[in-house]
Write a protein that holds these residues in place. Structure first.
Motif, short mmCIF file in Angstrom:
data_model
loop_
_atom_site.label_atom_id
_atom_site.label_comp_id
_atom_site.label_asym_id
_atom_site.label_seq_id
_atom_site.Cartn_x
_atom_site.Cartn_y
_atom_site.Cartn_z
N SER A 186 0.85 -1.20 0.00
CA SER A 186 0.00 0.00 0.00
C SER A 186 0.88 1.23 0.00
CB SER A 186 -0.92 0.02 1.22
OG SER A 186 -0.20 0.33 2.41
N LEU A 187 0.34 2.34 -0.50
CA LEU A 187 1.11 3.58 -0.54
C LEU A 187 1.43 4.06 0.87
CD1 LEU A 187 2.35 5.97 -2.00
CD2 LEU A 187 0.07 7.02 -2.12
N TYR A 188 0.43 4.04 1.75
CA TYR A 188 0.70 4.47 3.13
C TYR A 188 1.77 3.58 3.77
CZ TYR A 188 0.33 5.27 8.11
OH TYR A 188 0.63 5.54 9.43
N GLY A 189 1.66 2.27 3.59
CA GLY A 189 2.63 1.37 4.19
C GLY A 189 4.03 1.62 3.66
N ASP A 190 4.16 1.85 2.34
CA ASP A 190 5.47 2.13 1.76
C ASP A 190 6.05 3.43 2.28
OD1 ASP A 190 5.28 -0.20 0.34
OD2 ASP A 190 4.98 0.74 -1.62
N VAL A 191 5.22 4.47 2.34
CA VAL A 191 5.68 5.77 2.83
C VAL A 191 6.09 5.67 4.30
CG1 VAL A 191 4.98 8.14 3.37
CG2 VAL A 191 4.37 7.13 1.17
N ARG A 192 5.30 4.98 5.09
CA ARG A 192 5.62 4.84 6.51
C ARG A 192 6.91 4.05 6.72
NH1 ARG A 192 7.22 4.46 10.75
NH2 ARG A 192 6.20 4.55 12.80
N ALA A 193 7.10 2.99 5.93
CA ALA A 193 8.33 2.19 6.04
C ALA A 193 9.54 3.01 5.60
CB ALA A 193 8.20 0.93 5.18
N LEU A 194 9.38 3.80 4.54
CA LEU A 194 10.48 4.64 4.07
C LEU A 194 10.85 5.68 5.11
CD1 LEU A 194 12.36 5.31 1.75
CD2 LEU A 194 10.56 6.72 0.75
N LEU A 195 9.86 6.26 5.76
CA LEU A 195 10.13 7.24 6.80
C LEU A 195 10.86 6.61 7.98
CD1 LEU A 195 6.79 9.27 6.84
CD2 LEU A 195 9.07 10.15 6.28
N GLU A 196 10.51 5.39 8.33
CA GLU A 196 11.18 4.70 9.44
C GLU A 196 12.66 4.51 9.16
OE1 GLU A 196 11.57 3.30 13.08
OE2 GLU A 196 9.57 3.78 12.32
N GLY B 81 4.27 9.14 17.54
CA GLY B 81 3.27 9.19 16.47
C GLY B 81 3.62 10.12 15.33
N TYR B 82 4.78 10.79 15.39
CA TYR B 82 5.12 11.78 14.37
C TYR B 82 5.23 11.13 12.99
CZ TYR B 82 7.80 15.24 11.73
OH TYR B 82 8.23 16.12 10.78
N LEU B 83 5.91 9.98 12.90
CA LEU B 83 6.08 9.34 11.61
C LEU B 83 4.75 8.86 11.03
CD1 LEU B 83 9.38 7.29 12.10
CD2 LEU B 83 9.07 9.56 11.10
N ASP B 84 3.85 8.41 11.90
CA ASP B 84 2.52 8.01 11.43
C ASP B 84 1.79 9.20 10.83
OD1 ASP B 84 2.96 5.43 12.39
OD2 ASP B 84 2.08 5.90 14.34
N ASP B 85 1.81 10.33 11.55
CA ASP B 85 1.13 11.53 11.07
C ASP B 85 1.77 12.06 9.78
OD1 ASP B 85 -0.54 11.39 13.24
OD2 ASP B 85 0.54 12.89 14.43
N LEU B 86 3.11 12.02 9.72
CA LEU B 86 3.80 12.51 8.54
C LEU B 86 3.49 11.64 7.34
CD1 LEU B 86 5.72 14.51 7.27
CD2 LEU B 86 7.65 13.13 8.05
#
Length: 207
Positions: free
Chosen positions: A92-102, A190-195
């Motif tokens: 998913s796009l959200y999952g990919d973005v969240r993983a990349l941010l991590e 929660g910052y990375l989740d929100d971002l």
């Protein structure tokens, strides 16, 4: 038989007479010393003498591998960038973005990103080679990861075919870089989740 392979199996390979053998452990010790010198004194005050002293080798060992401190630094940037950011594939796009941010948040806390790269960005105004190396090693590799995230999202129908990887990279990594490297502030819970949610909302917004 491959060209140049003239020895029989099991026969020790001989080093050509007069050839310089560069020990990998010495090379790595010098790279580590360059990193420490950059983080401690910066590029402008860094010297081959200081690097050799910190690495516990002679200046000749350094010059045998690199012709100048500039070539040493360019090599360091390339080695760091070679590790790269892995392209996420969560489905998913959200999952990919969240993983990349991590992954990016950990990378941006590394001393290369938090201390060395900012110093080199200052020096890049006087050394175009440094600016080019940083662009090729850091921006281009991260843009490649962003392009993969966008490509997969387009294939899933989450983004239109016109989606721009450069815009995606700005929206995903830009705020994180600002906070960790420029402002040097911690990340609230929660910052990375929100971002990630904000980046996805911006990317999927219908103008």
């Amino acid at each position: 038989m491959l060209v140049g392979m003239t020895t029989e199996p099991g026969t020790p390979r001989r080093t050509p007479a007069g050839a310089a053998v560069l020990r990998e452990d010495v090379t790595e010790a010098i790279r580590a010393a360059v990193f420490e010198e950059l983080a401690t004194v910066g590029f402008a005050r860094m010297s081959i003498e200081g690097i050799a002293r910190r690495a516990g080798v002679g200046k000749t060992a350094v010059y045998r591998r690199w012709k100048s401190k500039l070539s040493l630094v360019l090599d360091l940037v390339s080695v760091f960038a070679a590790e790269g950011l892995p392209a996420p594939a969560t489905g998913s796009l959200y999952g990919d973005v969240r993983a990349l941010l991590e992954v990016a948040s950990r990378a941006l806390r590394h001393r290369v990103a938090s201390q060395v790269i900012p110093d080199l960005l200052v020096e890049s105004a006087r050394h175009p080679e440094i600016a080019q190396a940083i662009r090729e090693a850091l921006f281009d590799s991260q843009r490649g990861v962003a392009a993969l995230v966008v490509r997969d999202a387009v294939a899933r129908g989450e983004l239109p075919e016109s989606a721009d990887p450069d815009r995606a990279l700005d929206l995903i990594i830009g705020p994180l870089y600002w906070r960790l490297v420029v402002v040097r502030s911690g990340l609230p819970k929660g910052y990375l989740d929100d971002l990630a949610a904000s980046a996805v909302a911006a990317l999927t917004r219908k103008d």
